[in-house]
Design an enzyme around this catalytic site. Sequence first.
Site, PDB file in Angstrom:
ATOM      1  N   HIS A 156      -4.760 -23.055  15.868  1.00 34.31           N
ATOM      2  CA  HIS A 156      -5.311 -22.122  16.881  1.00 34.31           C
ATOM      3  C   HIS A 156      -4.201 -21.519  17.735  1.00 34.31           C
ATOM      4  O   HIS A 156      -4.416 -21.209  18.902  1.00 34.31           O
ATOM      5  CB  HIS A 156      -6.325 -22.818  17.792  1.00 34.31           C
ATOM      6  CG  HIS A 156      -7.360 -23.588  17.057  1.00 34.31           C
ATOM      7  ND1 HIS A 156      -8.529 -23.026  16.609  1.00 34.31           N
ATOM      8  CD2 HIS A 156      -7.383 -24.890  16.658  1.00 34.31           C
ATOM      9  CE1 HIS A 156      -9.249 -23.959  15.978  1.00 34.31           C
ATOM     10  NE2 HIS A 156      -8.564 -25.087  15.983  1.00 34.31           N
ATOM     11  N   SER A 277      15.585   1.294  18.895  1.00 33.16           N
ATOM     12  CA  SER A 277      14.648   2.184  19.574  1.00 33.16           C
ATOM     13  C   SER A 277      15.361   3.476  19.920  1.00 33.16           C
ATOM     14  O   SER A 277      16.560   3.477  20.202  1.00 33.16           O
ATOM     15  CB  SER A 277      14.149   1.503  20.844  1.00 33.16           C
ATOM     16  OG  SER A 277      13.719   2.475  21.787  1.00 33.16           O
ATOM     17  N   LYS A 283      17.098  -2.532  22.202  1.00 28.09           N
ATOM     18  CA  LYS A 283      16.067  -3.036  21.300  1.00 28.09           C
ATOM     19  C   LYS A 283      16.540  -3.322  19.879  1.00 28.09           C
ATOM     20  O   LYS A 283      17.348  -2.591  19.310  1.00 28.09           O
ATOM     21  CB  LYS A 283      14.923  -2.024  21.211  1.00 28.09           C
ATOM     22  CG  LYS A 283      14.146  -1.907  22.494  1.00 28.09           C
ATOM     23  CD  LYS A 283      13.132  -3.003  22.651  1.00 28.09           C
ATOM     24  CE  LYS A 283      11.841  -2.589  21.995  1.00 28.09           C
ATOM     25  NZ  LYS A 283      10.879  -3.674  22.007  1.00 28.09           N
ATOM     26  N   ASN A 285      14.083  -4.188  16.760  1.00 26.98           N
ATOM     27  CA  ASN A 285      12.667  -4.379  16.456  1.00 26.98           C
ATOM     28  C   ASN A 285      12.438  -4.884  15.023  1.00 26.98           C
ATOM     29  O   ASN A 285      13.126  -4.451  14.102  1.00 26.98           O
ATOM     30  CB  ASN A 285      11.905  -3.060  16.627  1.00 26.98           C
ATOM     31  CG  ASN A 285      11.868  -2.615  18.077  1.00 26.98           C
ATOM     32  OD1 ASN A 285      11.848  -3.447  18.985  1.00 26.98           O
ATOM     33  ND2 ASN A 285      11.885  -1.308  18.298  1.00 26.98           N
ATOM     34  N   GLU A 290       6.845  -5.845  10.320  1.00 30.11           N
ATOM     35  CA  GLU A 290       5.584  -5.198  10.709  1.00 30.11           C
ATOM     36  C   GLU A 290       5.040  -4.330   9.578  1.00 30.11           C
ATOM     37  O   GLU A 290       3.839  -4.296   9.309  1.00 30.11           O
ATOM     38  CB  GLU A 290       5.788  -4.345  11.967  1.00 30.11           C
ATOM     39  CG  GLU A 290       6.027  -5.187  13.204  1.00 30.11           C
ATOM     40  CD  GLU A 290       6.537  -4.357  14.380  1.00 30.11           C
ATOM     41  OE1 GLU A 290       6.231  -4.702  15.511  1.00 30.11           O
ATOM     42  OE2 GLU A 290       7.252  -3.357  14.171  1.00 30.11           O
ATOM     43  N   TYR A 317     -17.403   5.663 -21.236  1.00 30.08           N
ATOM     44  CA  TYR A 317     -16.314   6.215 -20.428  1.00 30.08           C
ATOM     45  C   TYR A 317     -16.829   7.310 -19.492  1.00 30.08           C
ATOM     46  O   TYR A 317     -17.698   8.101 -19.844  1.00 30.08           O
ATOM     47  CB  TYR A 317     -15.215   6.809 -21.339  1.00 30.08           C
ATOM     48  CG  TYR A 317     -14.099   7.475 -20.537  1.00 30.08           C
ATOM     49  CD1 TYR A 317     -13.042   6.720 -20.044  1.00 30.08           C
ATOM     50  CD2 TYR A 317     -14.133   8.839 -20.236  1.00 30.08           C
ATOM     51  CE1 TYR A 317     -12.046   7.310 -19.277  1.00 30.08           C
ATOM     52  CE2 TYR A 317     -13.143   9.430 -19.471  1.00 30.08           C
ATOM     53  CZ  TYR A 317     -12.104   8.664 -18.995  1.00 30.08           C
ATOM     54  OH  TYR A 317     -11.121   9.244 -18.233  1.00 30.08           O
TER      55      TYR A 317
HETATM   56  N1  ARG Z   1      -6.628  10.956 -18.266  1.00 28.42           N
HETATM   57  C1  ARG Z   1      -7.763  10.190 -18.658  1.00 28.42           C
HETATM   58  C2  ARG Z   1      -7.879   8.921 -17.829  1.00 28.42           C
HETATM   59  O1  ARG Z   1      -6.954   8.565 -17.215  1.00 28.42           O
HETATM   60  C3  ARG Z   1      -7.653   9.807 -20.090  1.00 28.42           C
HETATM   61  C4  ARG Z   1      -8.962   9.659 -20.785  1.00 28.42           C
HETATM   62  C5  ARG Z   1      -9.656  10.956 -20.782  1.00 28.42           C
HETATM   63  N2  ARG Z   1     -10.807  10.943 -21.629  1.00 28.42           N
HETATM   64  C6  ARG Z   1     -11.752  11.911 -21.583  1.00 28.42           C
HETATM   65  N3  ARG Z   1     -12.705  11.800 -22.396  1.00 28.42           N
HETATM   66  N4  ARG Z   1     -11.690  12.877 -20.732  1.00 28.42           N
HETATM   67  O2  ARG Z   1      -8.904   8.314 -17.781  1.00 28.42           O
END
Ligand code: ARG
Length: 461
Positions: A156, A277, A283, A285, A290, A317
Amino acid sequence: MANLWAGRFSKKMESIVEEFNASIGVDSRLYACDIRGSIAHVTMLAAQGLVTEQERDEIIAGLTEIEGEIARGEFAFDLSQEDIHMAVEGALIGRLGETGKRLHTARSRNDQVAVDTRLYMKDAIREMIGSLRRLQEVLLEQASRHTSTLMVGFTHMQHAQPVTVGFHLMAYFQMFLRDIQRLEDVYKRTDQNPLGSCALAGTTLPIDRHLTTRLLGFAAPTENAMDSVSDRDYLLEFLSAASIGMMHVSRMAEEFVYWSSQEFGYITLDDGFCTGSSIMPQKKNPDVAELLRGKTGRVYGDLVALLTVMKGTPMAYNKDFQEDKERVFDALDTWRTSVEILAGMLEKTDFNADTIASHMDKGFLAATDLAESLVKAQVPFREAHEIVGRLVRACEEQNCRLEELPQQVLDTVDPRVTREMVSALTMKGCVEARTSFGGTAPSEVERQIAAGRQWLDQTSQ
Ligand code: ARG
């Protein structure tokens, strides 16, 4: 150059869209992995009779030339290429014509980007582990120097029990060790080959994914094509390991900040890791410490950004996934640089043993030790706790230390508290007596250091 997918389109992309859609500014970093993946792919295509051996050799030679050009900074990237996959393939077709057009057989950018990223991250994880190990080496060095350097142990942020600087530093050694283990675990799930998953459902062509897996040095091909092109969980795992790793960096950095303050004066930071500073000439720092703390927020942001990008995306995808690389590269660069800077800063930090020890007078650090002496004299711990609590209150009333309490006060509080018990309460004595496994006694910290050394030696890459 017309886009490689221009066949179906009647007009060019709007230029603002071209810029918005492109990832080349970020993913050109994958070029060597992209070319490695393509070389393995075309080698497999030839082995399966999908291209001739001559076509394979021409393609490999072309790709190798392109790789050289990119490495030497001679390759002109432009937004119309959209991403690294089309930039490389477009350049290959520019060189080889018809033959170049055969490379993208039984492959999609969807599995291509997944294989490139996995190859890239496998190397990056190994390098990151190397940086963490270097930090651990420095921790071992500094801890060995300070196994007997007495220091206040806090809970603490209040004085709690005496410890040593070496013990305190070895706590961090363990945190960085687990950061490495987390990365090793992420590595296992990264080390799987998605190439040949194609757009989402595999292919009708007779490819051999086991061959590309061997050629690229992956542990196994991924099991399900749809999963292979859709998930980014291995990147999220990396980002969460990076976030936890940065949290450790940040905690240590915070200690550097307050240890170097005038109030503490525990350490003197090397000038090379501080700034001055613009107005206050005196100073010095701890800006670097940080910033290490501040950069942690940035890496957490990377994790949360990708979690949010992935959430709610349908199978398979989606272009949303393109947002992954900028976040992952940012976290990787930030974490790696931070760990290297922390190691350099720690290596050059002086621990001011006398100042550190001078803080130990306050806060009755030996109170638990006194209670434990009573336990050794058969007093139940809860009673011992109560007795020492009363002695501490007496000390506060008389403005003195436990060792200075008059005999009469000891007798009044509880006659089982002997003069010998109280006079044995030196900081050195208290620390040396904490020999329990994992404790702060110098003998025990030396054991921890030896175990840490052994771990580093046994796991050396
Ligand atoms: N530049 C794309 C990515 O990073 C690659 C894949 C793209 N595929 C597509 N069907 N547009 O995801």
